[in-house]
Scaffold this motif. Structure first.
Motif, PDB file in Angstrom:
ATOM      1  N   ASP A 164       0.839  -1.194   0.000  1.00 53.50           N
ATOM      2  CA  ASP A 164       0.000   0.000   0.000  1.00 53.50           C
ATOM      3  C   ASP A 164       0.878   1.250   0.000  1.00 53.50           C
ATOM      4  OD1 ASP A 164      -2.223  -1.600   0.048  1.00 53.50           O
ATOM      5  OD2 ASP A 164      -2.539  -1.435   2.215  1.00 53.50           O
ATOM      6  N   VAL A 165       0.293   2.383  -0.354  1.00 52.01           N
ATOM      7  CA  VAL A 165       1.035   3.639  -0.418  1.00 52.01           C
ATOM      8  C   VAL A 165       0.648   4.513   0.775  1.00 52.01           C
ATOM      9  CG1 VAL A 165       1.478   5.728  -1.757  1.00 52.01           C
ATOM     10  CG2 VAL A 165       1.153   3.536  -2.934  1.00 52.01           C
ATOM     11  N   MET A 166       1.572   4.674   1.731  1.00 52.90           N
ATOM     12  CA  MET A 166       1.309   5.514   2.887  1.00 52.90           C
ATOM     13  C   MET A 166       1.442   6.982   2.498  1.00 52.90           C
ATOM     14  SD  MET A 166       0.421   5.712   6.027  1.00 52.90           S
ATOM     15  CE  MET A 166       0.620   4.026   6.638  1.00 52.90           C
ATOM     16  N   ILE A 167       0.415   7.748   2.784  1.00 57.75           N
ATOM     17  CA  ILE A 167       0.427   9.179   2.484  1.00 57.75           C
ATOM     18  C   ILE A 167       0.799   9.975   3.731  1.00 57.75           C
ATOM     19  CG2 ILE A 167      -0.966  11.136   1.707  1.00 57.75           C
ATOM     20  CD1 ILE A 167      -2.707   9.085   0.177  1.00 57.75           C
ATOM     21  N   TYR A 168       0.173   9.648   4.852  1.00 58.26           N
ATOM     22  CA  TYR A 168       0.476  10.343   6.106  1.00 58.26           C
ATOM     23  C   TYR A 168       0.093   9.453   7.270  1.00 58.26           C
ATOM     24  CZ  TYR A 168       0.452  13.721   9.894  1.00 58.26           C
ATOM     25  OH  TYR A 168       0.705  14.370  11.081  1.00 58.26           O
ATOM     26  N   ASN A 169       0.896   9.529   8.323  1.00 57.53           N
ATOM     27  CA  ASN A 169       0.633   8.751   9.527  1.00 57.53           C
ATOM     28  C   ASN A 169       1.099   9.572  10.735  1.00 57.53           C
ATOM     29  OD1 ASN A 169       0.073   6.747  11.356  1.00 57.53           O
ATOM     30  ND2 ASN A 169       1.780   5.429  10.781  1.00 57.53           N
ATOM     31  N   GLY A 170       0.157  10.144  11.455  1.00 55.63           N
ATOM     32  CA  GLY A 170       0.509  10.987  12.599  1.00 55.63           C
ATOM     33  C   GLY A 170      -0.676  11.796  13.062  1.00 55.63           C
ATOM     34  N   ARG A 171      -0.386  12.795  13.884  1.00 56.99           N
ATOM     35  CA  ARG A 171      -1.463  13.650  14.384  1.00 56.99           C
ATOM     36  C   ARG A 171      -2.106  14.452  13.246  1.00 56.99           C
ATOM     37  NH1 ARG A 171       0.847  16.803  19.575  1.00 56.99           N
ATOM     38  NH2 ARG A 171       2.782  16.624  18.390  1.00 56.99           N
TER      39      ARG A 171
END
Length: 201
Positions: free
Chosen positions: A136-143
């Motif tokens: 999969d393509v992670m775009i953003y992971n965080g607050r």
């Protein structure tokens, strides 16, 4: 000039004219070919709809809530395209101050804190299984408060193809105390994404 000479010149002229006709006479054939140019198309749809705004909502959130939103992005055009995300806006509103919020030290009457406590994972679900996995393509992971205003993904979507876009709240920010979490009570949060399909990466 006598008649013999005149007829002689006239005869020579007619012979020359006949030779000229014979020199320039030929068979011919003409063909016409029309070349037609037709422009292709790039046409991005969201959940099979064109030119619409898709709204998702989650209410009564609390620590431990894990809502998930899924969109199907399709290229129904005739040209292969590349997907990017732009004009991302995050609006966090206070929506009034409750007693627990004030006791937790919340004094802001305009700006909420929900974007500071929620963790969000945004990715392209390439295998369409609904979960983050290898490939999969992670775009953003965080607050939520750390989301950028745009992402140049350059993710190819072939003509007639598509991809799943998923945004999920998977946790409240770890390490915060329950008192600080209280600052987000009754707050509201909205995130707007603009998806763009272009010809070139």
């Amino acid at each position: 000039m006598n008649k013999k000479i005149l007829f002689g010149i006239l005869a020579i002229g007619l012979v020359a004219l006949a030779v000229g006709w014979g020199t320039y006479s030929q068979f011919s054939d003409t063909e016409t070919n029309q070349v037609t140019f037709s422009a292709g198309s790039l046409d991005l749809t969201i959940n099979d709809y064109n030119g619409v705004t898709v709204n998702f909502s989650a209410t009564n959130l609390k620590p431990g809530s894990q809502p998930k939103w899924k969109l199907r992005l399709n290229n129904i055009g005739t040209i292969n395209g590349y997907l990017d995300i732009s004009n991302i806006t995050v609006v966090s509103e206070e929506n009034g101050l409750t007693e627990p919020e004030q006791e937790a030290g919340d004094t802001s009457a305009d700006e909420g804190e929900l974007d500071d406590v929620l963790n969000i994972r945004i990715f392209l679900d390439k295998d369409s299984d609904g979960w983050w996995s290898t490939g999969d393509v992670m775009i953003y992971n965080g607050r939520v408060s750390g989301i950028a205003s745009s992402y140049d993904l350059n993710e190819p979507i072939e003509a007639g193809g598509g991809v799943e876009f998923i945004a999920e709240i998977y946790d409240w920010w770890p390490g915060r105390s329950a008192v600080n979490d209280n600052q987000a009570q009754t707050d509201t949060l909205s995130i707007t994404f603009t998806f763009m399909l272009s010809q070139n990466p």
